[in-house]
Design a protein around this motif. Structure first.
Motif, PDB file in Angstrom:
ATOM      1  N   GLY A  55       0.782  -1.214   0.000  1.00 40.16           N
ATOM      2  CA  GLY A  55       0.000   0.000   0.000  1.00 40.16           C
ATOM      3  C   GLY A  55       0.821   1.275   0.000  1.00 40.16           C
ATOM      4  N   GLN A  56       2.128   1.191  -0.009  1.00 39.04           N
ATOM      5  CA  GLN A  56       2.950   2.386   0.022  1.00 39.04           C
ATOM      6  C   GLN A  56       2.951   3.033  -1.350  1.00 39.04           C
ATOM      7  N   VAL A  57       2.468   4.288  -1.390  1.00 35.05           N
ATOM      8  CA  VAL A  57       2.381   5.025  -2.638  1.00 35.05           C
ATOM      9  C   VAL A  57       3.131   6.331  -2.465  1.00 35.05           C
ATOM     10  N   ASP A  58       3.892   6.703  -3.463  1.00 37.48           N
ATOM     11  CA  ASP A  58       4.627   7.958  -3.455  1.00 37.48           C
ATOM     12  C   ASP A  58       3.661   9.113  -3.188  1.00 37.48           C
ATOM     13  N   PRO A  59       3.980   9.997  -2.260  1.00 34.48           N
ATOM     14  CA  PRO A  59       3.076  11.118  -1.949  1.00 34.48           C
ATOM     15  C   PRO A  59       2.771  12.004  -3.156  1.00 34.48           C
ATOM     16  N   ASN A  60       3.724  12.177  -4.055  1.00 37.93           N
ATOM     17  CA  ASN A  60       3.465  12.980  -5.261  1.00 37.93           C
ATOM     18  C   ASN A  60       2.429  12.309  -6.149  1.00 37.93           C
ATOM     19  N   VAL A  61       2.509  10.999  -6.267  1.00 36.54           N
ATOM     20  CA  VAL A  61       1.530  10.245  -7.052  1.00 36.54           C
ATOM     21  C   VAL A  61       0.151  10.391  -6.413  1.00 36.54           C
ATOM     22  N   MET A  62       0.087  10.247  -5.100  1.00 35.17           N
ATOM     23  CA  MET A  62      -1.184  10.366  -4.404  1.00 35.17           C
ATOM     24  C   MET A  62      -1.778  11.769  -4.571  1.00 35.17           C
ATOM     25  N   GLN A  63      -0.935  12.795  -4.520  1.00 40.96           N
ATOM     26  CA  GLN A  63      -1.402  14.170  -4.679  1.00 40.96           C
ATOM     27  C   GLN A  63      -2.018  14.367  -6.068  1.00 40.96           C
ATOM     28  N   ILE A  64      -1.357  13.877  -7.094  1.00 38.36           N
ATOM     29  CA  ILE A  64      -1.874  14.003  -8.455  1.00 38.36           C
ATOM     30  C   ILE A  64      -3.176  13.216  -8.591  1.00 38.36           C
ATOM     31  N   ALA A  65      -3.199  12.008  -8.039  1.00 39.69           N
ATOM     32  CA  ALA A  65      -4.376  11.136  -8.163  1.00 39.69           C
ATOM     33  C   ALA A  65      -5.601  11.698  -7.456  1.00 39.69           C
ATOM     34  N   THR A  66      -5.399  12.467  -6.390  1.00 38.16           N
ATOM     35  CA  THR A  66      -6.549  12.979  -5.635  1.00 38.16           C
ATOM     36  C   THR A  66      -6.950  14.400  -6.030  1.00 38.16           C
ATOM     37  N   THR A  67      -6.193  15.014  -6.914  1.00 36.17           N
ATOM     38  CA  THR A  67      -6.538  16.365  -7.380  1.00 36.17           C
ATOM     39  C   THR A  67      -7.755  16.280  -8.290  1.00 36.17           C
ATOM     40  N   PRO A  68      -8.786  17.094  -8.034  1.00 31.76           N
ATOM     41  CA  PRO A  68      -9.983  17.061  -8.897  1.00 31.76           C
ATOM     42  C   PRO A  68      -9.629  17.385 -10.345  1.00 31.76           C
ATOM     43  N   LEU A  69     -10.308  16.742 -11.248  1.00 34.12           N
ATOM     44  CA  LEU A  69     -10.106  16.951 -12.678  1.00 34.12           C
ATOM     45  C   LEU A  69     -11.315  17.740 -13.186  1.00 34.12           C
ATOM     46  N   THR A  70     -11.190  19.062 -13.184  1.00 34.46           N
ATOM     47  CA  THR A  70     -12.305  19.932 -13.545  1.00 34.46           C
ATOM     48  C   THR A  70     -11.918  20.788 -14.737  1.00 34.46           C
ATOM     49  N   CYS A  71     -12.630  20.607 -15.838  1.00 32.04           N
ATOM     50  CA  CYS A  71     -12.382  21.413 -17.038  1.00 32.04           C
ATOM     51  C   CYS A  71     -13.150  22.724 -16.909  1.00 32.04           C
ATOM     52  N   SER A  72     -12.636  23.780 -17.563  1.00 30.19           N
ATOM     53  CA  SER A  72     -13.162  25.116 -17.304  1.00 30.19           C
ATOM     54  C   SER A  72     -14.233  25.605 -18.279  1.00 30.19           C
ATOM     55  N   ASN A  73     -14.349  24.975 -19.447  1.00 28.50           N
ATOM     56  CA  ASN A  73     -15.371  25.408 -20.414  1.00 28.50           C
ATOM     57  C   ASN A  73     -15.714  24.248 -21.345  1.00 28.50           C
ATOM     58  N   LYS A  74     -16.736  24.439 -22.173  1.00 33.63           N
ATOM     59  CA  LYS A  74     -17.231  23.350 -23.013  1.00 33.63           C
ATOM     60  C   LYS A  74     -16.157  22.800 -23.958  1.00 33.63           C
ATOM     61  N   ALA A  75     -15.398  23.674 -24.586  1.00 37.12           N
ATOM     62  CA  ALA A  75     -14.365  23.224 -25.527  1.00 37.12           C
ATOM     63  C   ALA A  75     -13.301  22.390 -24.814  1.00 37.12           C
ATOM     64  N   GLU A  76     -12.825  22.879 -23.674  1.00 38.62           N
ATOM     65  CA  GLU A  76     -11.822  22.129 -22.925  1.00 38.62           C
ATOM     66  C   GLU A  76     -12.399  20.805 -22.443  1.00 38.62           C
ATOM     67  N   CYS A  77     -13.644  20.816 -21.991  1.00 35.52           N
ATOM     68  CA  CYS A  77     -14.276  19.590 -21.510  1.00 35.52           C
ATOM     69  C   CYS A  77     -14.377  18.541 -22.614  1.00 35.52           C
ATOM     70  N   GLU A  78     -14.683  18.959 -23.834  1.00 37.07           N
ATOM     71  CA  GLU A  78     -14.760  18.018 -24.957  1.00 37.07           C
ATOM     72  C   GLU A  78     -13.400  17.400 -25.250  1.00 37.07           C
ATOM     73  N   VAL A  79     -12.357  18.227 -25.246  1.00 35.74           N
ATOM     74  CA  VAL A  79     -10.999  17.720 -25.489  1.00 35.74           C
ATOM     75  C   VAL A  79     -10.606  16.753 -24.383  1.00 35.74           C
ATOM     76  N   TRP A  80     -10.865  17.131 -23.135  1.00 36.09           N
ATOM     77  CA  TRP A  80     -10.496  16.271 -22.013  1.00 36.09           C
ATOM     78  C   TRP A  80     -11.273  14.964 -22.046  1.00 36.09           C
ATOM     79  N   TRP A  81     -12.542  14.988 -22.436  1.00 32.61           N
ATOM     80  CA  TRP A  81     -13.341  13.768 -22.481  1.00 32.61           C
ATOM     81  C   TRP A  81     -12.803  12.834 -23.562  1.00 32.61           C
TER      82      TRP A  81
END
Length: 166
Positions: A20-46
């Protein structure tokens, strides 16, 4: 016989305790919300989310809509990850893309769900080139983020790495 069984169980438990030992940097990235800011960005991200799942999933994609990408699995006893990616619109016009990864392996998942989640989020943001099933740590540090508890709709898995839902 009992002593042998006890010894085997102790060795197995000791092996699990370090999984269960996970690098703290990996955990930080994994738990950061993934929120796109507008419709165009959301389509690209999807689209990137779909590409990532297609190139990383062991299981076939069972559902692919504007709000859900889901693979089959996990199958009994297998370490391969099954994925469920969701997209939820927010009242302010943004959208949050959720990531969940699960396996059914008694010895943990392969790749590690935390590392898969970090890799997924970096790829979707366009922050890293992603190779299928590497299991390696993300190459870039985590972007500035809010505290993980501020991430609504995310659950943190047990430290054995068997499931990750964000």
């Amino acid at each position: 016989m009992k002593k042998t069984l006890l010894a085997v169980l102790c060795v197995a438990a000791a092996g699990c305790s370090t999984q269960g030992q996970v690098d703290p940097n990996v955990m930080q990235i994994a738990t950061t919300p993934l929120t796109c800011s507008n419709k165009a960005e959301c389509e690209v991200w999807w689209q990137r989310a779909h590409t990532w799942v297609t190139s990383h999933a062991t299981y076939a994609i069972e559902a692919s809509t504007d709000t859900l990408i889901q693979t089959a699995g996990p199958d009994g006893g297998k370490r391969a990850l099954a994925y469920q990616i969701t997209r939820a619109a927010n009242p302010d016009g943004t959208a949050t893309i959720g990531f969940a990864a699960h396996c059914d392996g008694a010895m943990g998942c392969k790749p590690n769900p935390w590392e898969a989640g970090a890799d997924f989020k970096q790829y979707v943001r366009g922050a890293a080139a992603s190779a299928p099933q590497t299991g390696a740590k993300p190459s870039q540090p985590a972007p500035a983020t809010t505290h993980p508890e501020a991430s609504q709709g995310q659950s943190i898995p047990p430290t054995n790495g068997e499931a990750l839902s964000q």
